[in-house]
Structure formats: C-alpha cells, structure tokens
Design a protein around this motif. Structure first.
Motif, PDB file in Angstrom:
ATOM      1  N   ALA A  17       0.607  72.591  84.669  1.00  0.00           N
ATOM      2  CA  ALA A  17       0.823  73.919  84.101  1.00  0.00           C
ATOM      3  C   ALA A  17      -0.451  74.446  83.450  1.00  0.00           C
ATOM      4  CB  ALA A  17       1.962  73.877  83.092  1.00  0.00           C
ATOM      5  N   ALA A  20      -2.869  75.471  86.243  1.00  0.00           N
ATOM      6  CA  ALA A  20      -2.335  76.634  86.948  1.00  0.00           C
ATOM      7  C   ALA A  20      -2.452  77.888  86.084  1.00  0.00           C
ATOM      8  CB  ALA A  20      -0.882  76.388  87.343  1.00  0.00           C
ATOM      9  N   LYS A  21      -2.226  77.713  84.810  1.00  0.00           N
ATOM     10  CA  LYS A  21      -2.333  78.852  83.906  1.00  0.00           C
ATOM     11  C   LYS A  21      -3.747  79.420  83.906  1.00  0.00           C
ATOM     12  CE  LYS A  21      -0.555  80.151  79.437  1.00  0.00           C
ATOM     13  NZ  LYS A  21       0.224  79.614  78.307  1.00  0.00           N
ATOM     14  N   LEU A  23      -5.674  79.520  86.307  1.00  0.00           N
ATOM     15  CA  LEU A  23      -5.870  80.245  87.575  1.00  0.00           C
ATOM     16  C   LEU A  23      -4.880  81.390  87.747  1.00  0.00           C
ATOM     17  CD1 LEU A  23      -6.263  77.182  89.981  1.00  0.00           C
ATOM     18  CD2 LEU A  23      -8.078  78.482  88.877  1.00  0.00           C
ATOM     19  N   SER A  24      -4.084  81.657  86.739  1.00  0.00           N
ATOM     20  CA  SER A  24      -2.962  82.585  86.912  1.00  0.00           C
ATOM     21  C   SER A  24      -3.318  84.043  86.676  1.00  0.00           C
ATOM     22  CB  SER A  24      -1.821  82.184  85.974  1.00  0.00           C
ATOM     23  OG  SER A  24      -2.146  82.522  84.642  1.00  0.00           O
ATOM     24  N   HIS A  25      -4.575  84.329  86.472  1.00  0.00           N
ATOM     25  CA  HIS A  25      -4.988  85.729  86.338  1.00  0.00           C
ATOM     26  C   HIS A  25      -6.124  86.018  87.315  1.00  0.00           C
ATOM     27  CE1 HIS A  25      -6.363  89.515  84.735  1.00  0.00           C
ATOM     28  NE2 HIS A  25      -5.294  89.564  83.974  1.00  0.00           N
ATOM     29  N   PRO A  26      -5.979  87.098  88.094  1.00  0.00           N
ATOM     30  CA  PRO A  26      -6.984  87.411  89.111  1.00  0.00           C
ATOM     31  C   PRO A  26      -8.404  87.513  88.557  1.00  0.00           C
ATOM     32  CG  PRO A  26      -5.461  89.263  88.776  1.00  0.00           C
ATOM     33  CD  PRO A  26      -4.874  88.086  88.104  1.00  0.00           C
ATOM     34  N   VAL A  29      -9.748  84.044  88.457  1.00  0.00           N
ATOM     35  CA  VAL A  29     -10.067  83.598  89.812  1.00  0.00           C
ATOM     36  C   VAL A  29     -11.365  84.251  90.269  1.00  0.00           C
ATOM     37  CG1 VAL A  29      -9.285  83.510  92.205  1.00  0.00           C
ATOM     38  CG2 VAL A  29      -7.625  83.272  90.357  1.00  0.00           C
ATOM     39  N   PRO A  51     -14.599  94.236  86.901  1.00  0.00           N
ATOM     40  CA  PRO A  51     -14.228  95.569  86.426  1.00  0.00           C
ATOM     41  C   PRO A  51     -13.657  95.517  85.012  1.00  0.00           C
ATOM     42  CG  PRO A  51     -12.489  94.713  87.793  1.00  0.00           C
ATOM     43  CD  PRO A  51     -13.538  93.636  87.715  1.00  0.00           C
TER      44      PRO A  51
ATOM     45  N   THR B   4      -2.363  93.957  83.641  1.00  0.00           N
ATOM     46  CA  THR B   4      -3.472  93.572  84.506  1.00  0.00           C
ATOM     47  C   THR B   4      -3.771  94.683  85.500  1.00  0.00           C
ATOM     48  OG1 THR B   4      -2.805  91.266  84.335  1.00  0.00           O
ATOM     49  CG2 THR B   4      -4.258  91.852  86.142  1.00  0.00           C
ATOM     50  N   LYS B   5      -5.059  94.954  85.702  1.00  0.00           N
ATOM     51  CA  LYS B   5      -5.461  95.982  86.667  1.00  0.00           C
ATOM     52  C   LYS B   5      -5.529  95.378  88.068  1.00  0.00           C
ATOM     53  CE  LYS B   5      -9.309  97.201  84.031  1.00  0.00           C
ATOM     54  NZ  LYS B   5     -10.554  97.964  84.007  1.00  0.00           N
ATOM     55  N   ASP B   8      -8.120  96.248  91.147  1.00  0.00           N
ATOM     56  CA  ASP B   8      -9.543  95.931  91.244  1.00  0.00           C
ATOM     57  C   ASP B   8      -9.859  94.534  91.762  1.00  0.00           C
ATOM     58  OD1 ASP B   8     -10.372  98.456  90.212  1.00  0.00           O
ATOM     59  OD2 ASP B   8      -9.804  97.771  88.212  1.00  0.00           O
ATOM     60  N   TYR B   9      -8.847  93.840  92.289  1.00  0.00           N
ATOM     61  CA  TYR B   9      -9.109  92.475  92.737  1.00  0.00           C
ATOM     62  C   TYR B   9      -8.824  92.320  94.230  1.00  0.00           C
ATOM     63  CZ  TYR B   9      -9.186  91.737  87.735  1.00  0.00           C
ATOM     64  OH  TYR B   9      -9.476  91.818  86.403  1.00  0.00           O
ATOM     65  N   GLN B  12      -7.268  87.751  98.037  1.00  0.00           N
ATOM     66  CA  GLN B  12      -7.351  86.317  97.751  1.00  0.00           C
ATOM     67  C   GLN B  12      -7.140  86.039  96.281  1.00  0.00           C
ATOM     68  OE1 GLN B  12     -10.505  84.886  96.190  1.00  0.00           O
ATOM     69  NE2 GLN B  12     -10.396  82.729  96.819  1.00  0.00           N
ATOM     70  N   GLU B  13      -7.801  86.827  95.458  1.00  0.00           N
ATOM     71  CA  GLU B  13      -7.688  86.634  94.016  1.00  0.00           C
ATOM     72  C   GLU B  13      -6.260  86.884  93.539  1.00  0.00           C
ATOM     73  OE1 GLU B  13     -12.354  87.856  93.317  1.00  0.00           O
ATOM     74  OE2 GLU B  13     -10.777  89.356  93.106  1.00  0.00           O
ATOM     75  N   LEU B  14      -5.640  87.915  94.050  1.00  0.00           N
ATOM     76  CA  LEU B  14      -4.265  88.239  93.653  1.00  0.00           C
ATOM     77  C   LEU B  14      -3.279  87.194  94.147  1.00  0.00           C
ATOM     78  CD1 LEU B  14      -4.343  92.101  94.291  1.00  0.00           C
ATOM     79  CD2 LEU B  14      -4.243  90.940  92.077  1.00  0.00           C
ATOM     80  N   ILE B  16      -3.860  83.952  94.918  1.00  0.00           N
ATOM     81  CA  ILE B  16      -4.015  82.705  94.172  1.00  0.00           C
ATOM     82  C   ILE B  16      -3.416  82.835  92.783  1.00  0.00           C
ATOM     83  CG2 ILE B  16      -5.732  81.240  93.032  1.00  0.00           C
ATOM     84  CD1 ILE B  16      -7.427  81.429  95.514  1.00  0.00           C
ATOM     85  N   ALA B  17      -3.692  83.968  92.139  1.00  0.00           N
ATOM     86  CA  ALA B  17      -3.160  84.182  90.787  1.00  0.00           C
ATOM     87  C   ALA B  17      -1.634  84.166  90.808  1.00  0.00           C
ATOM     88  CB  ALA B  17      -3.692  85.488  90.218  1.00  0.00           C
ATOM     89  N   ALA B  20      -0.488  80.538  91.257  1.00  0.00           N
ATOM     90  CA  ALA B  20      -0.829  79.773  90.060  1.00  0.00           C
ATOM     91  C   ALA B  20       0.077  80.157  88.891  1.00  0.00           C
ATOM     92  CB  ALA B  20      -2.296  80.002  89.697  1.00  0.00           C
ATOM     93  N   LYS B  21       0.390  81.428  88.816  1.00  0.00           N
ATOM     94  CA  LYS B  21       1.267  81.883  87.744  1.00  0.00           C
ATOM     95  C   LYS B  21       2.641  81.227  87.848  1.00  0.00           C
ATOM     96  CE  LYS B  21       2.173  86.145  85.333  1.00  0.00           C
ATOM     97  NZ  LYS B  21       1.845  87.579  85.358  1.00  0.00           N
ATOM     98  N   SER B  24       2.462  77.937  86.309  1.00  0.00           N
ATOM     99  CA  SER B  24       1.774  77.917  85.015  1.00  0.00           C
ATOM    100  C   SER B  24       2.683  77.578  83.843  1.00  0.00           C
ATOM    101  CB  SER B  24       1.102  79.265  84.771  1.00  0.00           C
ATOM    102  OG  SER B  24       2.074  80.259  84.464  1.00  0.00           O
TER     103      SER B  24
END
Lengths: 110, 110
Positions: A17, A20-21, A23-26, A29, A51, B4-5, B8-9, B12-14, B16-17, B20-21, B24
């Motif tokens: 956890a 994973a946490k 990595l849990s926000h884009p 990542v 950004p 979360t914006k 802007d990602y 892949q980033e979204l 994985i997030a 992972a979430k 988490s």
DNA sequence: CAAATTCATCGTAATTTTACGATTAATATG
DNA sequence: CATATTAATCGTAAAATTACGATGAATTTG
C-alpha cells in the motif's frame, strides 16, 4: 474516521500500500518518468517539465522521498533528485509478488 | 484545489496512477489477497476476514471494481467477487513497464 | 405473505490529499 | 555586503478518502 487502521494489516499489505500510494498520483508518476529519463534531475528541471507550481512539486517529491523511492542530494543552491535503486527494487518485488500471483487458471467462482 | 488536473498528464501516467491508487490502501490489498487465495469469494466471506464493517468493505470493493481489477457476479442474495484477469494483467504490465525501467547502471547524478 | 439474509447506498464526520501563493533559509553572484 | 537563485516550508482552501451506522432493495426461507 478518515484514518486508516494500520494496526490490523500485515507487513506485506502495508508495504504494498505504501509503494502503491506513492505511485497513485499522475504527477508523481510523471516525476519518476523524468528521473528515469534524465541525467540531470535538479528539482527546478522537474518543475519545468510539470504543469504544477514549485511548491506542489516539492510536496510530491517529499512524498516520493517518504516512500523511499527517491533521494535528494543537496548541490549548492539546488537539489539533485534521483531514484533510490535499493528501495525501487523492493517496490518492484513487492508489487510484482502480488501481481504475479494470478498464474493459475483463475478462481473458479465467477 | 484538492482536485487533480488529469488533463495535463499522459495516458500512461493516468493509467498507472489509477491502478496504483486501487492498491494504495492496505484494506484493498487484503481484499485482493483473499480473492487470490480463495475459491469462494462471496462478499460476506471477505467482510469476515477483514477488520472493517460491511459498508466499508463494500466501498473498497466498489473502488477495486472502478479500477477494473475485480468484478462481481450476483448469485441470488449474495455477490461473488473475483479478479478480472484481463485488467489485472494490464495493471501488471503497466506497473511493470515503469518499475522495470531501472535496468541501466542508473543515473549518474546522485 | 412475513421474516431473515445479503449487500449496496445514503448520510455524516474526521482526516488526508492536492494545490497554490507567500515566506524563509541557504547558497551563490555582482 | 546587497541581491539574486533555489527549494523547502507555512498557511490556507477545496476536495477526496476513510470509516461507520442506518436504511433500502432484492432474494430466500419459513
């Protein structure tokens, strides 16, 4: 409420956890993507590629550091961040151990 | 703020997030452990194995389902949950792709 | 049909997360 | 030494997360 009862979970569950946490926000990542791609990993350079404001990026870096995935070396005025290989490998193994456990012909119930 | 914006990602980033979430929170990892171990994956059985109320477990199940990692089949009064193999494999690959990217002798800067 | 079972959803409360601007501390540069 | 640069931290606000009891809907069972 709003608080997780960490006491009641196994070390494996808490460890997974935790990683994973991280990595849990884009944005986090995206930061790791930058660190994996670049040589120079000065904080300012990361801010430029995202950004988000400097303070927000700094907060995300702090969380990645808290999870152990990255470390930062002070270099004069700037700070150079990079992946912590040891901890990164641990995260990879822990997550892999869970995710690789679906090898069998799957549970029969659904 | 607090939001979360996502605009802007990268995908892949979204992606994985998102996976992972889902992983988490130790309770969700614990739920997945149960599903990976058991044949019978009736919701009530999961509740019995966790130190959480039925409504809280139900909420965690909902999030795992939202991430695609599990699916639930209604069977009379009860609901049978199990891993969604296709999505699970996707999660494994996505996370693996990121975590395996530290093969080289590592960045030189730290 | 009444009562019991199973599970989702609602309402609510505490806490955490996300985000930003402003400030601060530390180092470098003129 | 004054001034810039870099990055952490503080203060704040909005939103999401976590958790629970209570309620509801659906299906069995008596």
């Amino acid at each position: 409420m709003g608080t997780t009862k960490t006491k009641d979970y196994s070390a494996q569950e808490l460890s997974i956890a935790k990683y994973a946490k991280a990595l849990s926000h884009p944005a986090r990542v995206a930061i790791l993507n930058v660190l994996l791609k670049r040589q120079s990993c000065i904080c300012g350079a990361i801010v430029d590629e995202l950004p988000l404001s400097q303070s927000t990026v700094s907060q995300h870096l702090k969380e990645l550091k808290a999870a152990g995935l990255i470390k930062g070396d002070i270099d004069g005025v700037s700070v150079c961040y990079c992946i912590d290989e040891k901890e990164w490998t641990k995260a990879k193994n822990q997550l892999g151990l869970l995710l690789d456990r679906l090898t069998l012909p799957a549970s029969k119930c659904c």
